[in-house]
Design a protein around this motif. Structure first.
Motif: not given
Length: 125
Positions: A53-54, A57-59, A61
């Motif tokens: 998780i980035r 963002g959250p983003y 993957y």
């Protein structure tokens, strides 16, 4: 320096579920590129990305091998990272590591400067 402690590993049967927890010492999101990730290393194999998780963002993957079976998440404070694993198979047997850092790509190890000690997950009947 961020401290990371993994927990929740163990021996489970194929087809069952397990949740891993990574407790961090984060007090804030350091920057827009900061991420928390799960990696794993099976015996005799290189360490590989599982999910991450980035935080800004959250983003989120996932590796192709776990997409649809594993779910990565954080608590509301973004201090604890979870990995909910379902439909486990013997191929998921590995030491699972939590990592944190400012990364250009969440799925690559480059930039993850903080690592936990790992927790063993063994899937066997």
């Amino acid at each position: 320096q961020v401290q990371l402690v993994e927990s929740g590993g163990g021996l489970v049967q194929p087809g069952t579920s397990l949740r891993l927890t990574c407790t961090t010492s984060l007090t804030a999101i350091p920057n827009q590129s900061y991420a928390l990730g799960w990696f794993r290393q099976a015996p005799g194999k290189d360490r590989e990305f599982v999910a991450g998780i980035r935080l800004a963002g959250p983003y989120i993957y996932y590796a192709d091998s776990v997409e649809g079976r594993f779910t990565v998440s954080t608590d509301n404070a973004k201090k604890t990272l979870y990995l909910q694993m379902t439909a486990l198979s013997p191929e998921d047997t590995a030491v699972y590591y939590c990592a944190a850092g400012t990364v250009p790509a969440v799925s690559r190890e480059y930039g993850y400067t903080n690592w936990g000690q790992g927790t063993q997950v063994t899937v066997s009947s």
